[in-house]
Write an enzyme that holds these catalytic residues in place. Sequence first.
Site, PDB file in Angstrom:
ATOM      1  N   ARG A  32       7.976   0.348   5.234  1.00 54.07           N
ATOM      2  CA  ARG A  32       8.178   1.782   5.028  1.00 54.07           C
ATOM      3  C   ARG A  32       9.606   2.229   5.328  1.00 54.07           C
ATOM      4  O   ARG A  32       9.885   3.405   5.468  1.00 54.07           O
ATOM      5  CB  ARG A  32       7.185   2.583   5.866  1.00 54.07           C
ATOM      6  CG  ARG A  32       5.765   2.268   5.435  1.00 54.07           C
ATOM      7  CD  ARG A  32       4.731   3.135   6.093  1.00 54.07           C
ATOM      8  NE  ARG A  32       3.395   2.631   5.795  1.00 54.07           N
ATOM      9  CZ  ARG A  32       2.752   2.848   4.655  1.00 54.07           C
ATOM     10  NH1 ARG A  32       3.313   3.576   3.706  1.00 54.07           N
ATOM     11  NH2 ARG A  32       1.545   2.344   4.458  1.00 54.07           N
ATOM     12  N   HIS A  58       5.081  -9.343  -0.369  1.00 50.85           N
ATOM     13  CA  HIS A  58       4.940  -8.085  -1.117  1.00 50.85           C
ATOM     14  C   HIS A  58       6.156  -7.229  -0.816  1.00 50.85           C
ATOM     15  O   HIS A  58       6.545  -7.064   0.332  1.00 50.85           O
ATOM     16  CB  HIS A  58       3.653  -7.360  -0.704  1.00 50.85           C
ATOM     17  CG  HIS A  58       3.260  -6.278  -1.662  1.00 50.85           C
ATOM     18  ND1 HIS A  58       4.022  -5.147  -1.859  1.00 50.85           N
ATOM     19  CD2 HIS A  58       2.205  -6.169  -2.509  1.00 50.85           C
ATOM     20  CE1 HIS A  58       3.436  -4.384  -2.778  1.00 50.85           C
ATOM     21  NE2 HIS A  58       2.333  -4.977  -3.200  1.00 50.85           N
ATOM     22  N   TYR A  61       7.179  -0.706  -0.050  1.00 52.34           N
ATOM     23  CA  TYR A  61       6.505   0.343  -0.837  1.00 52.34           C
ATOM     24  C   TYR A  61       7.449   1.429  -1.361  1.00 52.34           C
ATOM     25  O   TYR A  61       7.087   2.169  -2.266  1.00 52.34           O
ATOM     26  CB  TYR A  61       5.424   1.017   0.017  1.00 52.34           C
ATOM     27  CG  TYR A  61       4.194   0.184   0.219  1.00 52.34           C
ATOM     28  CD1 TYR A  61       3.775  -0.702  -0.769  1.00 52.34           C
ATOM     29  CD2 TYR A  61       3.443   0.285   1.375  1.00 52.34           C
ATOM     30  CE1 TYR A  61       2.635  -1.475  -0.589  1.00 52.34           C
ATOM     31  CE2 TYR A  61       2.293  -0.480   1.563  1.00 52.34           C
ATOM     32  CZ  TYR A  61       1.903  -1.355   0.577  1.00 52.34           C
ATOM     33  OH  TYR A  61       0.778  -2.109   0.758  1.00 52.34           O
ATOM     34  N   HIS A  98       5.723  -3.775  -7.674  1.00 51.94           N
ATOM     35  CA  HIS A  98       5.110  -2.884  -8.666  1.00 51.94           C
ATOM     36  C   HIS A  98       6.161  -2.508  -9.701  1.00 51.94           C
ATOM     37  O   HIS A  98       7.326  -2.314  -9.347  1.00 51.94           O
ATOM     38  CB  HIS A  98       4.581  -1.613  -7.993  1.00 51.94           C
ATOM     39  CG  HIS A  98       3.495  -1.886  -6.992  1.00 51.94           C
ATOM     40  ND1 HIS A  98       2.813  -0.898  -6.340  1.00 51.94           N
ATOM     41  CD2 HIS A  98       2.968  -3.052  -6.540  1.00 51.94           C
ATOM     42  CE1 HIS A  98       1.908  -1.433  -5.527  1.00 51.94           C
ATOM     43  NE2 HIS A  98       1.991  -2.740  -5.624  1.00 51.94           N
ATOM     44  N   GLU A 135       3.040  -6.674 -10.393  1.00 47.15           N
ATOM     45  CA  GLU A 135       1.632  -6.425 -10.090  1.00 47.15           C
ATOM     46  C   GLU A 135       1.053  -5.416 -11.060  1.00 47.15           C
ATOM     47  O   GLU A 135       1.650  -4.375 -11.331  1.00 47.15           O
ATOM     48  CB  GLU A 135       1.477  -5.900  -8.654  1.00 47.15           C
ATOM     49  CG  GLU A 135       0.014  -5.590  -8.324  1.00 47.15           C
ATOM     50  CD  GLU A 135      -0.251  -5.378  -6.838  1.00 47.15           C
ATOM     51  OE1 GLU A 135       0.706  -5.283  -6.057  1.00 47.15           O
ATOM     52  OE2 GLU A 135      -1.441  -5.317  -6.484  1.00 47.15           O
ATOM     53  N   ASP A 169      -4.631  -7.535  -9.320  1.00 49.34           N
ATOM     54  CA  ASP A 169      -5.333  -6.938  -8.193  1.00 49.34           C
ATOM     55  C   ASP A 169      -6.682  -6.439  -8.710  1.00 49.34           C
ATOM     56  O   ASP A 169      -6.727  -5.639  -9.647  1.00 49.34           O
ATOM     57  CB  ASP A 169      -4.476  -5.785  -7.644  1.00 49.34           C
ATOM     58  CG  ASP A 169      -5.073  -5.113  -6.431  1.00 49.34           C
ATOM     59  OD1 ASP A 169      -6.249  -4.713  -6.495  1.00 49.34           O
ATOM     60  OD2 ASP A 169      -4.355  -4.970  -5.425  1.00 49.34           O
ATOM     61  N   HIS A 172      -7.052  -2.621  -8.653  1.00 48.89           N
ATOM     62  CA  HIS A 172      -6.195  -1.955  -9.638  1.00 48.89           C
ATOM     63  C   HIS A 172      -6.727  -2.155 -11.054  1.00 48.89           C
ATOM     64  O   HIS A 172      -6.765  -1.211 -11.843  1.00 48.89           O
ATOM     65  CB  HIS A 172      -4.768  -2.497  -9.553  1.00 48.89           C
ATOM     66  CG  HIS A 172      -4.118  -2.243  -8.226  1.00 48.89           C
ATOM     67  ND1 HIS A 172      -2.869  -2.724  -7.909  1.00 48.89           N
ATOM     68  CD2 HIS A 172      -4.547  -1.563  -7.131  1.00 48.89           C
ATOM     69  CE1 HIS A 172      -2.559  -2.347  -6.680  1.00 48.89           C
ATOM     70  NE2 HIS A 172      -3.557  -1.651  -6.182  1.00 48.89           N
ATOM     71  N   HIS A 206      -4.824 -10.317  -5.854  1.00 47.78           N
ATOM     72  CA  HIS A 206      -5.183  -9.489  -4.710  1.00 47.78           C
ATOM     73  C   HIS A 206      -6.663  -9.163  -4.836  1.00 47.78           C
ATOM     74  O   HIS A 206      -7.084  -8.636  -5.865  1.00 47.78           O
ATOM     75  CB  HIS A 206      -4.390  -8.179  -4.718  1.00 47.78           C
ATOM     76  CG  HIS A 206      -2.946  -8.353  -4.372  1.00 47.78           C
ATOM     77  ND1 HIS A 206      -2.017  -7.362  -4.572  1.00 47.78           N
ATOM     78  CD2 HIS A 206      -2.284  -9.398  -3.811  1.00 47.78           C
ATOM     79  CE1 HIS A 206      -0.832  -7.795  -4.146  1.00 47.78           C
ATOM     80  NE2 HIS A 206      -0.962  -9.018  -3.694  1.00 47.78           N
ATOM     81  N   ASP A 219      -5.980   4.508  -6.919  1.00 49.54           N
ATOM     82  CA  ASP A 219      -5.662   3.290  -6.177  1.00 49.54           C
ATOM     83  C   ASP A 219      -6.086   3.438  -4.718  1.00 49.54           C
ATOM     84  O   ASP A 219      -5.278   3.811  -3.872  1.00 49.54           O
ATOM     85  CB  ASP A 219      -4.156   3.004  -6.287  1.00 49.54           C
ATOM     86  CG  ASP A 219      -3.757   1.734  -5.566  1.00 49.54           C
ATOM     87  OD1 ASP A 219      -4.651   1.011  -5.065  1.00 49.54           O
ATOM     88  OD2 ASP A 219      -2.550   1.456  -5.492  1.00 49.54           O
ATOM     89  N   HIS A 221      -8.222   1.149  -1.870  1.00 52.63           N
ATOM     90  CA  HIS A 221      -8.905  -0.115  -1.591  1.00 52.63           C
ATOM     91  C   HIS A 221     -10.127   0.104  -0.698  1.00 52.63           C
ATOM     92  O   HIS A 221     -10.104   0.962   0.175  1.00 52.63           O
ATOM     93  CB  HIS A 221      -7.953  -1.091  -0.895  1.00 52.63           C
ATOM     94  CG  HIS A 221      -6.731  -1.398  -1.719  1.00 52.63           C
ATOM     95  ND1 HIS A 221      -5.794  -2.306  -1.322  1.00 52.63           N
ATOM     96  CD2 HIS A 221      -6.305  -0.930  -2.918  1.00 52.63           C
ATOM     97  CE1 HIS A 221      -4.836  -2.384  -2.236  1.00 52.63           C
ATOM     98  NE2 HIS A 221      -5.118  -1.544  -3.209  1.00 52.63           N
ATOM     99  N   GLU A 251      -6.219  -7.294   0.623  1.00 53.46           N
ATOM    100  CA  GLU A 251      -5.440  -6.156   1.142  1.00 53.46           C
ATOM    101  C   GLU A 251      -6.410  -5.029   1.497  1.00 53.46           C
ATOM    102  O   GLU A 251      -6.166  -3.864   1.189  1.00 53.46           O
ATOM    103  CB  GLU A 251      -4.457  -5.661   0.090  1.00 53.46           C
ATOM    104  CG  GLU A 251      -3.462  -6.677  -0.396  1.00 53.46           C
ATOM    105  CD  GLU A 251      -2.636  -6.155  -1.561  1.00 53.46           C
ATOM    106  OE1 GLU A 251      -1.417  -6.339  -1.551  1.00 53.46           O
ATOM    107  OE2 GLU A 251      -3.223  -5.560  -2.482  1.00 53.46           O
TER     108      GLU A 251
END
Length: 275
Positions: A32, A58, A61, A98, A135, A169, A172, A206, A219, A221, A251
């Site tokens: 982050r 990964h 973000y 992404h 992804e 994923d 996703h 994923h 999105d 999870h 995840e």
Amino acid sequence: MHVSIAGGVDGAWTIARRLRCTAIQIFLKNNRQWSARPYRQEEIAGFHSGRYCPVIAHACYLINLAAPQAVVRERSVCALIDEVQRAALLDVPVIVVHPGAHLGAGEREGLRTCAGSLDEVLGATRDRPVRLALEMTAGQGSALGYRVEHLEELYQRVRWPRRLAVCLDTCHLFAAGYDLRETRRYDELVAELERRVGIEQVVAWHLNDSRGALGSRVDRHAHIGSGELGRAGFRLVVNDARWAGVPMVLETPKGPDLRADRRNLSVIRRLWKRV
Ligand SMILES: [Zn+2]
Ligand SMILES: [Zn+2]
């Protein structure tokens, strides 16, 4: 399983062993924040000596390779270049990233911007043996990458497509409208992947259940088996011989300890044995 690097990247292996992981995913730095201190020498050595199973990374973000504002896009390119250098130091062969969000500029424009950003990153790290795995996303908001066609276009546009790869994923894909619960729909998806990018490009999965319904483009999870996908949504993927040797990582939402991770892993392991 995606495992934490709090306290240093070398610590990931301690958690991996406790969970008996057979593949892991890590962040290369705090996910982050834009920048982070370089790795300590002993951290790198500890990462190499602790290693016992495949590992992928990964990307942060905050990165948006399709950002229409030059400032954000350039910051994203620099951040991803730094991540490729970090992955190379750790011998991590794949970074999942992404395709980004076009934020109103439109999908065609967004894909063009993303391809340009990818070229900058790949061009600046040409000697690094690290692939960028695009992804597939849920398509939430203005996120790109929720159709196989988007990946195909990125492969066609970039100068170094051999350094690209694909990460799928389950959450996703389902939220984007690809139903993994039904054999026919699942086979159609795999056939489309084969036709547009080649299934050998898929280097990671994923495994996440989905809070959002089929085609909702949400999105979020869920724990394995307790979302809209349900156990039936994983059976086809985890038992498909075409993904043999492809790392599959969870995840799913984490709790204060490893209990939730253990439970999710055990659900997947049971599905895997029962074909
Ligand atoms: Zn994912
Ligand atoms: Zn997600």
